[in-house]
Write a protein that holds these residues in place. Structure first.
Motif, PDB file in Angstrom:
ATOM      1  N   MET A 132       3.210   5.064  -3.232  1.00 24.00           N
ATOM      2  CA  MET A 132       3.073   5.961  -4.358  1.00 24.00           C
ATOM      3  C   MET A 132       4.445   6.101  -5.760  1.00 24.00           C
ATOM      4  SD  MET A 132       0.851   8.675  -3.167  1.00 24.00           S
ATOM      5  CE  MET A 132       1.126   9.906  -4.886  1.00 24.00           C
ATOM      6  N   GLY A 133       5.477   6.000  -5.214  1.00 30.32           N
ATOM      7  CA  GLY A 133       6.339   5.077  -5.592  1.00 30.32           C
ATOM      8  C   GLY A 133       6.235   4.013  -6.995  1.00 30.32           C
ATOM      9  N   TYR A 134       4.850   3.481  -6.613  1.00 24.08           N
ATOM     10  CA  TYR A 134       4.932   2.414  -8.307  1.00 24.08           C
ATOM     11  C   TYR A 134       4.891   2.508  -9.758  1.00 24.08           C
ATOM     12  CZ  TYR A 134       2.523  -1.352 -10.701  1.00 24.08           C
ATOM     13  OH  TYR A 134       2.319  -2.020 -11.567  1.00 24.08           O
ATOM     14  N   ALA A 135       4.625   3.882  -9.786  1.00 19.01           N
ATOM     15  CA  ALA A 135       4.023   4.137 -10.875  1.00 19.01           C
ATOM     16  C   ALA A 135       5.222   4.772 -11.511  1.00 19.01           C
ATOM     17  CB  ALA A 135       2.776   5.433 -10.888  1.00 19.01           C
ATOM     18  N   ASP A 136       6.315   5.492 -10.976  1.00 20.85           N
ATOM     19  CA  ASP A 136       7.155   5.998 -10.972  1.00 20.85           C
ATOM     20  C   ASP A 136       7.707   4.348 -11.918  1.00 20.85           C
ATOM     21  OD1 ASP A 136       7.775   8.395  -8.349  1.00 20.85           O
ATOM     22  OD2 ASP A 136       6.690   8.563 -11.040  1.00 20.85           O
ATOM     23  N   SER A 137       7.863   2.836 -10.604  1.00 21.53           N
ATOM     24  CA  SER A 137       8.699   1.832 -11.182  1.00 21.53           C
ATOM     25  C   SER A 137       8.024   1.480 -12.612  1.00 21.53           C
ATOM     26  CB  SER A 137       8.727   0.840 -10.246  1.00 21.53           C
ATOM     27  OG  SER A 137       8.656  -0.259  -9.911  1.00 21.53           O
ATOM     28  N   ALA A 138       6.984   1.757 -12.161  1.00 21.65           N
ATOM     29  CA  ALA A 138       6.100   1.108 -14.224  1.00 21.65           C
ATOM     30  C   ALA A 138       6.683   1.491 -14.912  1.00 21.65           C
ATOM     31  CB  ALA A 138       4.933   1.336 -13.467  1.00 21.65           C
ATOM     32  N   HIS A 139       6.758   3.460 -15.289  1.00 19.36           N
ATOM     33  CA  HIS A 139       6.365   4.511 -15.953  1.00 19.36           C
ATOM     34  C   HIS A 139       7.825   4.209 -16.537  1.00 19.36           C
ATOM     35  CE1 HIS A 139       2.477   5.602 -15.273  1.00 19.36           C
ATOM     36  NE2 HIS A 139       2.166   5.304 -15.772  1.00 19.36           N
ATOM     37  N   GLY A 140       9.084   4.214 -14.967  1.00 25.03           N
ATOM     38  CA  GLY A 140      10.410   4.742 -15.988  1.00 25.03           C
ATOM     39  C   GLY A 140      11.123   3.405 -16.346  1.00 25.03           C
ATOM     40  N   ASP A 141      12.577   3.876 -16.424  1.00 24.19           N
ATOM     41  CA  ASP A 141      13.503   3.054 -17.412  1.00 24.19           C
ATOM     42  C   ASP A 141      14.755   2.159 -16.659  1.00 24.19           C
ATOM     43  OD1 ASP A 141      15.090   2.943 -20.348  1.00 24.19           O
ATOM     44  OD2 ASP A 141      12.914   2.097 -19.680  1.00 24.19           O
ATOM     45  N   ALA A 142      14.431   1.920 -15.322  1.00 24.50           N
ATOM     46  CA  ALA A 142      15.745   0.835 -14.856  1.00 24.50           C
ATOM     47  C   ALA A 142      16.154   0.124 -15.043  1.00 24.50           C
ATOM     48  CB  ALA A 142      14.921   1.216 -12.665  1.00 24.50           C
ATOM     49  N   ASP A 143      16.702  -0.837 -14.733  1.00 29.31           N
ATOM     50  CA  ASP A 143      16.716  -2.189 -15.228  1.00 29.31           C
ATOM     51  C   ASP A 143      16.316  -3.151 -14.260  1.00 29.31           C
ATOM     52  OD1 ASP A 143      18.915  -4.677 -15.540  1.00 29.31           O
ATOM     53  OD2 ASP A 143      17.838  -3.733 -16.776  1.00 29.31           O
ATOM     54  N   SER A 144      16.490  -2.669 -13.275  1.00 26.74           N
ATOM     55  CA  SER A 144      15.567  -2.946 -11.494  1.00 26.74           C
ATOM     56  C   SER A 144      15.289  -2.477 -10.020  1.00 26.74           C
ATOM     57  CB  SER A 144      16.047  -4.648 -11.221  1.00 26.74           C
ATOM     58  OG  SER A 144      17.422  -4.478 -10.369  1.00 26.74           O
ATOM     59  N   SER A 145      14.043  -2.738 -11.077  1.00 35.57           N
ATOM     60  CA  SER A 145      12.884  -1.763  -9.369  1.00 35.57           C
ATOM     61  C   SER A 145      12.138  -3.206  -8.935  1.00 35.57           C
ATOM     62  CB  SER A 145      12.311  -0.725  -9.808  1.00 35.57           C
ATOM     63  OG  SER A 145      11.238  -1.205 -10.765  1.00 35.57           O
ATOM     64  N   VAL A 146      11.463  -2.291  -7.671  1.00 39.83           N
ATOM     65  CA  VAL A 146      10.852  -2.797  -6.542  1.00 39.83           C
ATOM     66  C   VAL A 146       9.988  -2.162  -6.474  1.00 39.83           C
ATOM     67  CG1 VAL A 146      11.738  -5.453  -6.032  1.00 39.83           C
ATOM     68  CG2 VAL A 146      12.085  -2.979  -4.508  1.00 39.83           C
ATOM     69  N   ALA A 147       8.527  -2.196  -6.217  1.00 33.47           N
ATOM     70  CA  ALA A 147       7.880  -1.239  -5.485  1.00 33.47           C
ATOM     71  C   ALA A 147       5.822  -1.986  -4.305  1.00 33.47           C
ATOM     72  CB  ALA A 147       6.613  -0.219  -7.055  1.00 33.47           C
ATOM     73  N   PHE A 148       6.005  -1.824  -3.212  1.00 30.81           N
ATOM     74  CA  PHE A 148       5.489  -1.971  -3.007  1.00 30.81           C
ATOM     75  C   PHE A 148       3.504  -2.154  -3.260  1.00 30.81           C
ATOM     76  CE2 PHE A 148       3.114  -3.905   0.356  1.00 30.81           C
ATOM     77  CZ  PHE A 148       2.200  -3.516   1.189  1.00 30.81           C
ATOM     78  N   ASN A 149       3.097  -2.820  -3.296  1.00 30.03           N
ATOM     79  CA  ASN A 149       2.021  -3.621  -4.035  1.00 30.03           C
ATOM     80  C   ASN A 149       1.031  -4.951  -3.340  1.00 30.03           C
ATOM     81  OD1 ASN A 149      -0.400  -4.169  -5.692  1.00 30.03           O
ATOM     82  ND2 ASN A 149       0.770  -4.011  -7.407  1.00 30.03           N
ATOM     83  N   VAL A 150       0.262  -4.712  -2.991  1.00 27.10           N
ATOM     84  CA  VAL A 150      -0.461  -5.584  -2.084  1.00 27.10           C
ATOM     85  C   VAL A 150      -2.048  -5.906  -2.364  1.00 27.10           C
ATOM     86  CG1 VAL A 150      -0.935  -4.408  -0.056  1.00 27.10           C
ATOM     87  CG2 VAL A 150      -0.311  -7.096   0.226  1.00 27.10           C
ATOM     88  N   GLN A 151      -2.508  -7.151  -2.677  1.00 28.75           N
ATOM     89  CA  GLN A 151      -3.932  -7.114  -2.971  1.00 28.75           C
ATOM     90  C   GLN A 151      -4.298  -7.729  -2.266  1.00 28.75           C
ATOM     91  OE1 GLN A 151      -5.158  -9.414  -7.069  1.00 28.75           O
ATOM     92  NE2 GLN A 151      -4.928  -7.199  -7.359  1.00 28.75           N
ATOM     93  N   PRO A 152      -5.589  -7.590  -1.683  1.00 28.76           N
ATOM     94  CA  PRO A 152      -6.979  -8.411  -1.314  1.00 28.76           C
ATOM     95  C   PRO A 152      -7.714  -9.416  -2.283  1.00 28.76           C
ATOM     96  CG  PRO A 152      -8.023  -6.505  -1.228  1.00 28.76           C
ATOM     97  CD  PRO A 152      -6.788  -6.260  -1.365  1.00 28.76           C
ATOM     98  N   ARG A 153      -7.401 -10.506  -2.498  1.00 22.38           N
ATOM     99  CA  ARG A 153      -7.749 -11.386  -3.205  1.00 22.38           C
ATOM    100  C   ARG A 153      -9.451 -11.701  -2.349  1.00 22.38           C
ATOM    101  NH1 ARG A 153      -6.674 -10.996  -7.958  1.00 22.38           N
ATOM    102  NH2 ARG A 153      -7.756 -13.889  -8.660  1.00 22.38           N
ATOM    103  N   PRO A 154     -10.097 -11.630  -3.520  1.00 20.14           N
ATOM    104  CA  PRO A 154     -11.240 -12.700  -2.958  1.00 20.14           C
ATOM    105  C   PRO A 154     -11.933 -13.242  -1.646  1.00 20.14           C
ATOM    106  CG  PRO A 154     -11.906 -12.047  -5.106  1.00 20.14           C
ATOM    107  CD  PRO A 154     -10.497 -12.342  -4.599  1.00 20.14           C
ATOM    108  N   THR A 155     -10.223 -14.635  -1.952  1.00 20.15           N
ATOM    109  CA  THR A 155     -10.451 -15.527  -1.084  1.00 20.15           C
ATOM    110  C   THR A 155     -10.305 -15.792   0.265  1.00 20.15           C
ATOM    111  OG1 THR A 155      -8.307 -16.245  -1.663  1.00 20.15           O
ATOM    112  CG2 THR A 155      -9.915 -16.910  -3.110  1.00 20.15           C
ATOM    113  N   GLY A 156      -9.433 -14.583   0.211  1.00 23.18           N
ATOM    114  CA  GLY A 156      -9.132 -14.300   1.076  1.00 23.18           C
ATOM    115  C   GLY A 156      -7.610 -13.426   1.091  1.00 23.18           C
ATOM    116  N   GLN A 157      -6.958 -14.279   0.769  1.00 25.26           N
ATOM    117  CA  GLN A 157      -5.868 -14.779   0.249  1.00 25.26           C
ATOM    118  C   GLN A 157      -4.736 -13.512   0.154  1.00 25.26           C
ATOM    119  OE1 GLN A 157      -5.681 -17.443  -2.449  1.00 25.26           O
ATOM    120  NE2 GLN A 157      -4.160 -18.434  -1.681  1.00 25.26           N
ATOM    121  N   LEU A 158      -3.789 -12.669   0.352  1.00 26.98           N
ATOM    122  CA  LEU A 158      -2.725 -11.790  -0.206  1.00 26.98           C
ATOM    123  C   LEU A 158      -2.123 -12.245  -1.285  1.00 26.98           C
ATOM    124  CD1 LEU A 158      -4.175 -10.886   2.576  1.00 26.98           C
ATOM    125  CD2 LEU A 158      -2.691  -9.804   2.937  1.00 26.98           C
TER     126      LEU A 158
END
Lengths: 427, 368, 82
Positions: free
Chosen positions: B232-258
């Motif tokens: 849920m915190g991803y949007a805050d990371s994206a919209h925020g102004d912190a100098d550095s931040s991480v936010a969990f995001n993982v995607q299944p590629r059609p190849t089966g890779q993550l």
């Protein structure tokens, strides 16, 4: 987990073992690491059925002050530090000086049918057989180029394979000239004679190569092209390799200057095996394909120099120069016939990891663009197989490697910190 | 020697520029495309290709919603490698959870299908999630595409309708109704600058920062992950102004890779992978999906998101430069909002009634 | 298992391999192919030395391990073509 060594040797083949012995004998705390489960590298690979060669046994005999770090895969680099993965766990290895004895891999060129089960490298099948692969009674054709073909064929025969023939692409003039020149290195000439004796009755063809492999779910027949035309023969295995290529990925990641006169990069060293990077040495095939004797003496020089015993190292320089000249002989007499670059058809896969056919690369003049559009080179081998072949074929040069230089567990990568900053040089 | 004349000269063939070129060519304009490097080889190639509807900035959501409708046209085109995996937003605790219902409502109000997911549902959807999570929100219509190939296809679509590609060329200078290329040659006509991170070279008056991000891709694990999963915190990371931040995001590629992300840094200027940032990003990922620890990483890389001061792209006429348009500064939503950006630009260029309100993206806002 | 051999399970079948044999060699004793390429082509080891990654299998639950780089051990569970 961190360990510190005065001298850290990467690669437990002949060069690495010689370096380790030399350094340890002068009191250095030495670590020898290798991704393989046992020491020996390729030429001294552990054979499940046969005792090791005397030289190998001697080189591997336990030494005071040497830590054997087998099953350790280098993943990334840092300041005087390597991040490796061992049994899935991250290990940091700090060093005072580093010896790169990373050896070589086979040059594998694409041709129709090369992805069929049953088609392997020549050294590749030898390695598999030493690992216990069942080859007794199987019909094997050995093809490609280089003295390795004879060593591989002899090894396969020793394990009970029916070696139908050896097909060397170099011309008979080239091979006979090589054999004559070999007398300048009596040790190698004797070795070659022994191999020929072990291969009595096995036809050795020149100016010949395997042009097509056929079969349904596995290899059944191959087409061999030679001076007298083309023939088709049935076999169980085609062991085909076109010589060796230095493994330079770790050296590159460390920022070592690469060079060489051939197509493939090799690590540049001075007469004391020092690379362009402080405290980093290299020896053996990684510095250019020069064979066993070269690797052993260079390893020794590197081990001595890495321990600061320069004077003793210098005494070996003349001998090393003589052994190194063998490398030029190899390059001269086994250079590849350009017809080999035409064996692949547009449908032949070039990237085996991602199933990319050669024709998919036609629209691109730029390696990166080709990669983005086709995924060629984006697979698990990280472009080692396709990239080396494409470099040999003159299509694209090799790309600079980035960490992880081998696939590694995410947990291993997560264990790195600022001490592991790579010497990355841009996108 | 006469200068070639065009109805629109698109500078930059990343996904935004290529979308603009294709839309313009489709509308019957004579289009030129200028691109120095590989098509789609800039930040387009570095990103995740996630088509995502994100709550937090209404104007951003409006542009996304507008674009997502057009992305559906790509579902059957092989070049897109389109995967309708949906997005699963994951709430960790009470604070995250509190905003769930509101976010679902906001998406629905914007015409985007969304539903809350309780804890049980969460683990049914994604068994690899760490235990003890509260619940989440599923946006089933979100998808993933392979952006570099889409970009190439867009350029080819434009060329099929007569667009001319000036490949290996870069635009050095803007002159009245002209652009001067690096080889000294000139092209004549209205110009659309879609150069992403290189915006300052031609339009320094439009502030832009580079926001470094890290990604990592694994070997193939088909079936391991079904949805794109974000905290849920991803949007805050994206919209925020912190100098550095991480936010969990993982995607299944059609190849089966993550494909695993994400990180954001304003102050980093070099493109090298930072082991420290990678570690932060991965440890965050392990918090949400501990099984990721055992997967094999093949490659990690970085990219720079072109970022405007308010986080919204510049879409429209450049003040005080007649016949100069801009489509740049999309932060992490360049792929999602490329189609809508292109069509909005075309509306403005052709003086049609814009399909959505263009005011929030107007370049003139920087003067204010 | 004899003193010089180990018994491992490959796709549910018992295979006896000499101590020091690789998982790749053990798989070859069973004569099953090792994996499939993205387009479904059958593949087997190519380079024998950990470079080509054609020999990847699942060992004791962990996927994508190079079979030629791992020694067979007593009781190992291997799944090919995973």
């Amino acid at each position: 987990m961190t360990e510190r060594y005065d001298v850290l040797v990467v690669g437990a083949g002949p060069a690495g073992l010689a370096a380790a012995k030399a350094a340890a004998s002068h009191g250095a705390r030495v670590g020898v690491l290798d991704a393989q489960p046992r020491a020996g590298g390729q030429v001294w690979r552990h054979d499940v059925r046969h005792a090791p060669a005397r030289a190998a046994r001697k080189a591997m005999s336990a030494l005071d002050g040497v830590d054997w770090l087998v099953g350790h895969q280098v993943v990334a680099t840092g300041q005087q530090r390597l991040l490796v993965e061992a049994n899935g766990k991250p290990v940091s290895l700090d060093y005072g000086s580093l010896v790169l004895a990373t050896g070589a891999r086979e040059l594998l060129l694409p041709f129709p049918g090369w992805t069929l089960p049953g088609v392997t490298g020549a050294g590749g099948l030898q390695s598999l057989v030493k690992q216990g692969w069942p080859i007794a009674g199987k019909r094997v054709v050995v093809a490609g180029s280089g003295p390795l073909l004879l060593a591989a064929a002899a090894s396969l025969r020793r394990h009970g394979a029916q070696v139908l023939g050896i097909y060397e692409q170099a011309s008979s003039q080239s091979i006979h000239a090589f054999a004559r020149q070999l007398l300048r290195w009596p040790g190698r000439a004797i070795q070659a004679a022994k191999l020929r004796a072990q291969l009595a009755g096995v036809p050795y063809h020149f100016g010949s190569w395997a042009s097509v492999a056929r079969g349904g779910d596995r290899l059944r027949t191959i087409e061999l092209h030679g001076p007298h035309g083309t023939q088709t023969i049935a076999c169980d295995h085609l062991a085909v390799g076109y010589g060796l290529v230095p493994n330079t990925e770790l050296a590159s990641l460390l920022g070592c200057a690469l060079g060489g006169h051939g197509k493939h990069p090799q690590v540049r060293v001075d007469e004391l095996m020092h690379t362009s990077v402080d405290q980093v040495y290299a020896a053996g095939e990684a510095c250019g394909i020069g064979g066993l004797a070269t690797a052993r003496i260079e390893g020794r020089i590197a081990g001595l120099a890495a321990t600061g015993i320069d004077a003793e190292a210098r005494t070996l320089m003349t001998r090393r120069g003589h052994e190194r000249r063998f490398a030029a002989l190899l390059q001269q007499h086994f250079s590849l016939n350009p017809q080999l670059y035409q064996l692949a058809t547009p449908e032949t896969l070039i990237c085996r990891c991602e199933d990319v056919p050669l024709s998919a690369l036609d629209d691109f003049a730029d390696a990166r663009e080709a990669k983005l559009a086709t995924r060629c080179g984006m697979g698990a081998c990280q472009g080692r197989i396709c990239g080396t072949a494409l470099n040999e074929l003159g299509r694209f040069p090799r790309e600079s490697p980035r960490s992880p230089i081998f696939p590694a567990r995410l947990a291993t990568l997560a264990s790195a910190d600022s001490s592991h900053s790579d010497l990355d040089r841009g996108l | 020697m006469s200068t070639p004349c065009f109805d629109l000269i698109v500078i930059g063939a990343g996904i935004v520029g290529a979308s603009c070129a294709a839309a313009a060519a489709d509308a019957g304009l004579r289009v030129a495309i200028v691109e120095p490097g590989p098509i789609g080889g800039g930040v387009t190639a570095a990103g995740m290709g996630h088509l995502v509807a994100m709550v937090g900035n209404p104007a951003e959501l409006a542009l996304a919603q507008y674009s997502l409708g057009f992305w559906d046209n790509w579902a059957d085109r092989p070049e897109a490698e389109f995967g309708r995996c949906g997005t699963l937003w994951v709430a960790r605790g009470e604070t995250d959870a509190a905003s769930l219902a509101t976010q679902v409502q906001r998406l629905r109000d914007a015409g985007i299908s969304a539903e809350t997911v309780d804890a049980t549902g969460l683990y049914q959807l994604e068994p690899e999630l760490a235990p003890g999570l509260y619940g989440g929100m599923l946006v089933p219509h979100d998808a993933v595409v392979y952006a570099p190939r889409v970009t190439r296809a867009l350029v080819q679509d434009a060329q099929a309708r007569g667009a001319q590609l000036f490949s290996g060329r870069s635009a050095k200078k803007l002159a009245p109704r002209q652009v001067i290329l690096d080889d000294g040659s000139r092209l004549s006509g209205p110009v659309l600058v879609a150069t992403g991170n290189a915006l300052a070279e031609l339009l320094p008056q439009l502030p832009l920062r580079q926001r470094k991000g890290h990604l990592l891709i694994t070997d193939r694990y088909p079936g391991w992950l079904r949805h794109q999963v974000l905290e849920m915190g991803y949007a805050d990371s994206a919209h925020g102004d912190a100098d550095s931040s991480v936010a969990f995001n993982v995607q299944p590629r059609p190849t089966g890779q993550l494909l695993i992300g994400s990180s954001r840094e304003f102050s980093a200027t070099d493109s090298a992978v930072s082991p420290t940032m990678l570690r932060r990003m991965l440890e965050r990922a392990f918090d949400y999906m501990p099984g990721l620890r055992d997967l094999q990483a093949l490659r990690s890389w970085t990219g720079f998101r072109p970022c405007t001061p308010d986080g919204l792209p510049y879409l429209g006429a450049v003040p005080e430069l007649p016949d100069v348009w801009v489509a740049a500064g999309h932060e992490g939503l360049g792929v999602t909002t490329a189609p809508g950006s292109a069509l909005l630009l075309l509306d403005l260029i052709l003086q049609r009634t814009p399909a959505i309100d263009p005011t929030p993206y107007a370049p003139s806002r920087v003067a204010a | 298992m004899t003193a010089e051999q180990v018994r491992l399970m490959i796709n549910g079948h018992a295979v006896d391999a000499p101590i020091g044999a690789s998982v790749a060699a053990a798989i070859a004793m069973l004569d099953v192919h090792v994996r499939r390429s993205p387009s479904g082509e059958r593949r087997a080891p190519l380079c024998g030395m950990g470079v080509c990654f054609e020999c990847r299998v699942r060992i004791d639950g962990i996927a994508q391990q190079r079979a030629c780089m791992v020694e067979a051990r007593e009781g190992m569970q291997v799944r090919t073509d995973d």
